[in-house]
Each structure stands twice: as structure tokens, then as C-alpha cells.
Write an enzyme that holds these catalytic residues in place. Structure first.
Site, mmCIF file in Angstrom:
data_model
loop_
_atom_site.group_PDB
_atom_site.id
_atom_site.type_symbol
_atom_site.label_atom_id
_atom_site.label_comp_id
_atom_site.label_asym_id
_atom_site.label_seq_id
_atom_site.Cartn_x
_atom_site.Cartn_y
_atom_site.Cartn_z
ATOM 1 N N ASN A 1 63.128 -27.676 7.088
ATOM 2 C CA ASN A 1 63.469 -27.312 5.713
ATOM 3 C C ASN A 1 64.886 -27.685 5.306
ATOM 4 O O ASN A 1 65.194 -27.807 4.138
ATOM 5 C CB ASN A 1 63.254 -25.811 5.501
ATOM 6 N N CYS B 1 67.317 -18.386 2.959
ATOM 7 C CA CYS B 1 67.312 -17.118 3.688
ATOM 8 C C CYS B 1 68.675 -16.821 4.309
ATOM 9 O O CYS B 1 69.047 -15.671 4.480
ATOM 10 C CB CYS B 1 66.290 -17.135 4.802
ATOM 11 N N HIS C 1 54.594 -20.420 -2.432
ATOM 12 C CA HIS C 1 55.673 -20.661 -3.400
ATOM 13 C C HIS C 1 56.430 -21.959 -3.157
ATOM 14 O O HIS C 1 57.273 -22.356 -3.955
ATOM 15 C CB HIS C 1 56.618 -19.455 -3.484
ATOM 16 N N GLN D 1 56.936 -26.889 4.861
ATOM 17 C CA GLN D 1 57.585 -27.926 4.047
ATOM 18 C C GLN D 1 56.809 -29.240 4.059
ATOM 19 O O GLN D 1 57.192 -30.183 3.372
ATOM 20 C CB GLN D 1 59.027 -28.157 4.533
ATOM 21 N N THR E 1 56.282 -16.288 6.318
ATOM 22 C CA THR E 1 56.958 -15.455 7.310
ATOM 23 C C THR E 1 55.952 -14.494 7.947
ATOM 24 O O THR E 1 55.947 -14.296 9.168
ATOM 25 C CB THR E 1 58.130 -14.677 6.657
HETATM 26 N N1 PLP Z 1 59.160 -21.974 7.291
HETATM 27 C C1 PLP Z 1 59.869 -22.874 6.602
HETATM 28 C C2 PLP Z 1 60.069 -24.238 7.189
HETATM 29 C C3 PLP Z 1 60.422 -22.532 5.366
HETATM 30 O O1 PLP Z 1 61.144 -23.428 4.695
HETATM 31 C C4 PLP Z 1 60.221 -21.229 4.862
HETATM 32 C C5 PLP Z 1 60.856 -20.803 3.611
HETATM 33 O O2 PLP Z 1 62.015 -21.088 3.354
HETATM 34 C C6 PLP Z 1 59.440 -20.342 5.606
HETATM 35 C C7 PLP Z 1 58.935 -20.737 6.827
HETATM 36 C C8 PLP Z 1 59.162 -18.947 5.122
HETATM 37 O O3 PLP Z 1 58.342 -19.026 3.984
HETATM 38 P P1 PLP Z 1 58.068 -17.735 3.083
HETATM 39 O O4 PLP Z 1 59.173 -17.687 2.079
HETATM 40 O O5 PLP Z 1 56.742 -17.995 2.453
HETATM 41 O O6 PLP Z 1 58.045 -16.564 3.972
#
Ligand code: PLP
Length: 379
Positions: free
Chosen positions: A151, A324, A203, A181, A71
Site C-alpha cells: 500500500n 493508519c 472502500h 490494494q 482488517t
Molecule cells: N491491507 C492493506 C494493504 C491496506 O492498504 C489496508 C488499508 O489501508 C488494509 C489492509 C486494511 O483495510 P481496511 O481499512 O478495510 O481495514
């Protein structure tokens, strides 16, 4: 326990755990910016981690920046590019199926007066070529933001043809690609991809939470999001953490081996589940050519959250919409944008796999679904 929620997050690998212990030793824990020899040692460790990470991703060392998460990488890339390149144009193109990390940045830019143009996606989740050409053709597009693997559905972006279209209609448009992903599940070579900026998350590849990577192609100028002591060439201030960077690298090394074998294994699990679940009347919402690591399924007669909790009784863990948005109890905007009927989308559950999952788990999953149908389905 059966953990089919790996798109939300993965469990930390043994190798990463051991690496964290190794890198938290006192002799490696000085501030990498300190002038004494302990500082120099910490800095050269950090630098070697950065170099090795770049090598594996097919990038140059100076193109790789460690962040706290994808993010943060997305925010830095999207806001930073638009802030720095005001003369490149006032418009950004993207789709409404992006992760919130991108969509919220685009809303922020819209509030600042930028024009955000959304390209339509088809039922397979892929951007529609005519819509893409139309939005590009209006001119003034500084930046295009897309995701390599969605995702929620596993839908894979046909990146090569998208990039070709962008470069033919609007050669000066920069491309930001969310590779979160995709990493470890399909080959990702940044120089071969020919993208300007990319984000990755630790993660999602069996590292701990709190580490991500931002790739910025050499020559692409962006304003940093985080200002301070000027670490990481001024791109991302804040004391560098060899521990977090090293955890990311260890995870990256692990998931970068055996990509094809793992995809084949998970492909078999995915096919088995598609067949067995369809036979029971469930509707598969992931496109046929999606990455096998994500399987979005709608169970008639069960709202998403009800099915999630029914499975939980059997120690099986899945997601409703992306982690999220899950707590906001929303129907997946990704599925709606793909044209899935709202009632079907309201019953959607995402199964997401890691290379550690097995066929035995898939068989056990089906047995539990049968028991849930027997016990809870109102006929
Ligand atoms: N982009 C995608 C496609 C994701 O699946 C995620 C997490 O769910 C993110 C961005 C954000 O990742 P992070 O949790 O490392 O901020």
C-alpha cells in the site's frame, strides 16, 4: 480538487450509491435469518450477492465471507488459522513491510508464544528468496502471510515464485494473502492463485466503508473471530447485510471491467510524474516495476507532512505514510525496511491513483509542485 490518496480510501461510485438506495428498500430489509417470506427474500438476495461475488473473484460461493473491513478479514484469517491448526506448527513467516492489519496480528500471536519469522525484503520491496528459504527451512511453519501489492510503494509480490518456494520447502504451510490494494488494479483469480486465505476491502474499490471480504479456500479450517448466531456458516456471526455486501459487489463489478485499459492510462500518468518529478530533484521511492497506482516520492527540503499541507493549499490530497500510521507521525517502516535512508524516508509522500484520475490532473499537480518549490523551498 485533485485526489491522489486512493490507497487510503476511494470515493464512492455513482453505481454503488444507487445500489445502496435500491437495497435499503423496506421489502429487502428484513432479517435474512427470519423465517417469514420477507426474511427468505432477504436471504436469497444475500446469497445471490455472495455467489456473484465468488464468481467474479474465481472462488466457490461457500469460500466467500462478508466482513466489516479487510482488517477484520486479516484478523479472522491469521488468528483463526493459528488457533485452529495448532498441530501445523508453531511458526509464522511474513515480512516487516506488511500492513498493520497483519503485523498487529503477528505481534498478538508472538505474545501467545508463537514464533514469528520475518523474511528480509530487497530494495524493490520483494521478499528475498534466500531469506525466505532459510526461514522456511527452519521448519514448523504453519502459515505464511504476504501482501500482493504494497500500500505504500505499489511493490508487487511475485506471488507465483513465492508460492512455489513455500510449497517446495514446506508443503504444509498455508498462505494468507492481503489483496486489498491489488483488487481492480490487476487481475485477481483466487482459484488460479492457489492461496488459502485472502482479504479484500470495499472502500479501496469505490464502495463505502464498512464492508470487506474474507476468502477461505474450501477445506481450510479456521476458528471464527466473531461468535454469535452462527450466520455465514458460523464463520462470521452477526446479522448479514445485503446492503453492504451488495455495495461491495457493485464496486467489484465496476472495477473488474477495463482493468488493462485503466492500468495503461494510470501507467502513462505514473511515467509522466516520475519523469517530471525526477527532473525537479525529487527521488522516486516506488520500485520501477511497482503497480502504477502508487507512486512514493521523496521531496528534498520538505518533510512529508509539510509537503502534504503545501499541496493541500492547492486542493491536492496525498498521504504521508499509510493512513493508519499517519497520525502517529512516524517515518514509514516500509521504506526503512526496504533500506531507504531515514532522512529520505522522512520526506516521502505517497501519491495513489484510481482509474478516475486523469493526465490533466497530473499536469496540474506538477504546476503546483513548481509553485510550492518557488514559494516554500529554502535555498
Ligand atoms: N491491507 C492493506 C494493504 C491496506 O492498504 C489496508 C488499508 O489501508 C488494509 C489492509 C486494511 O483495510 P481496511 O481499512 O478495510 O481495514
Amino acid at each position: 480538487m485533485i485526489y491522489f490518496d486512493n490507497s487510503a480510501t476511494t470515493f464512492v461510485s455513482e453505481g454503488v450509491r444507487a445500489k445502496i438506495v435500491e437495497l435499503t428498500e423496506d421489502s429487502l430489509s428484513a432479517n435474512p435469518g427470519a423465517l417469514h417470506k420477507l426474511g427468505t427474500k432477504a436471504f436469497s438476495l444475500y446469497d445471490s450477492i455472495r455467489k456473484e461475488t465468488a464468481d467474479i473473484l474465481g472462488a466457490k460461493t461457500e469460500e466467500i465471507f462478508f466482513t466489516s473491513c479487510a482488517t477484520e478479514s486479516a484478523n479472522t484469517a491469521i488468528k483463526g488459522y493459528m488457533s485452529r491448526n495448532k498441530r501445523a506448527g508453531n511458526a509464522v513467516i511474513s515480512t516487516r513491510t506488511e500492513h498493520k492489519a497483519t503485523l498487529e496480528c503477528l505481534d498478538y500471536l508472538a505474545d501467545l508464544g508463537y514464533e514469528i519469522r520475518y523474511v528480509k525484503v530487497g530494495p524493490d520491496g520483494k521478499p528475498d528468496t534466500d531469506s525466505l528459504k532459510e526461514e522456511l527451512g527452519k521448519g514448523g511453519v504453519a502459515l505464511a502471510c504476504f501482501t500482493l501489492v504494497n500500500n505504500e510503494t505499489g511493490s508487487v509480490l511475485p506471488f507465483e515464485s513465492i508460492a512455489k518456494t513455500i510449497k517446495s520447502v514446506s508443503p504444509s504451510t498455508a498462505i494468507y494473502l492481503d489483496c486489498v490494494q491489488a483488487l481492480g488494479k490487476m487481475p485477481v483469480n483466487l482459484s488460479a492463485l492457489g492461496v488459502d486465505m485472502c482479504s479484500f476491502s470495499g472502500h479501496k474499490i469505490h464502495s463505502i466503508k464498512g464492508n470487506g471480504v474474507l476468502y477461505v479456500r474450501k477445506g481450510v479450517r479456521i476458528d471464527p473471530l466473531i461468535l454469535g448466531g452462527g450466520q455465514q456458516d458460523g464463520m462470521r456471526s452477526g446479522t448479514q447485510s445485503p446492503v453492504l455486501a451488495g455495495a461491495f459487489l457493485e464496486a467489484l463489478k465496476e472495477v473488474s471491467t477495463g482493468i488493462e485499459e485503466s492500468a495503461e492510462k494510470i501507467g502513462e500518468i505514473n511515467s509522466y510524474l516520475r519523469k517530471e518529478l525526477s527532473a525537479r530533484g525529487a527521488m522516486i521511492l516506488s520500485p520501477d516495476d511497482a503497480l502504477p497506482y502508487v507512486l512514493n516520492v521523496s521531496f528534498e527540503g520538505f518533510e512529508s507532512e509539510t509537503m502534504l499541507h503545501c499541496l493541500e493549499i492547492y486542493d491536492i490530497y496525498v498521504s504521508t505514510v499509510s493512513a493508519c500510521s499517519a497520525k502517529q507521525k512516524k517515518v514509514s517502516y516500509v521504506l526503512l525496511e526496504m533500506g531507504v535512508d531515514r532522512k529520505i524516508a522522512a520526506n516521502a509522500v505517497r501519491l495513489s491513483f484510481s482509474r478516475e484520475n486523469t493526465m490533466d490532473e497530473a499536469k496540474e499537480f506538477i504546476k503546483c509542485v513548481d509553485m510550492i518549490y518557488d514559494q516554500f523551498l529554502v535555498k
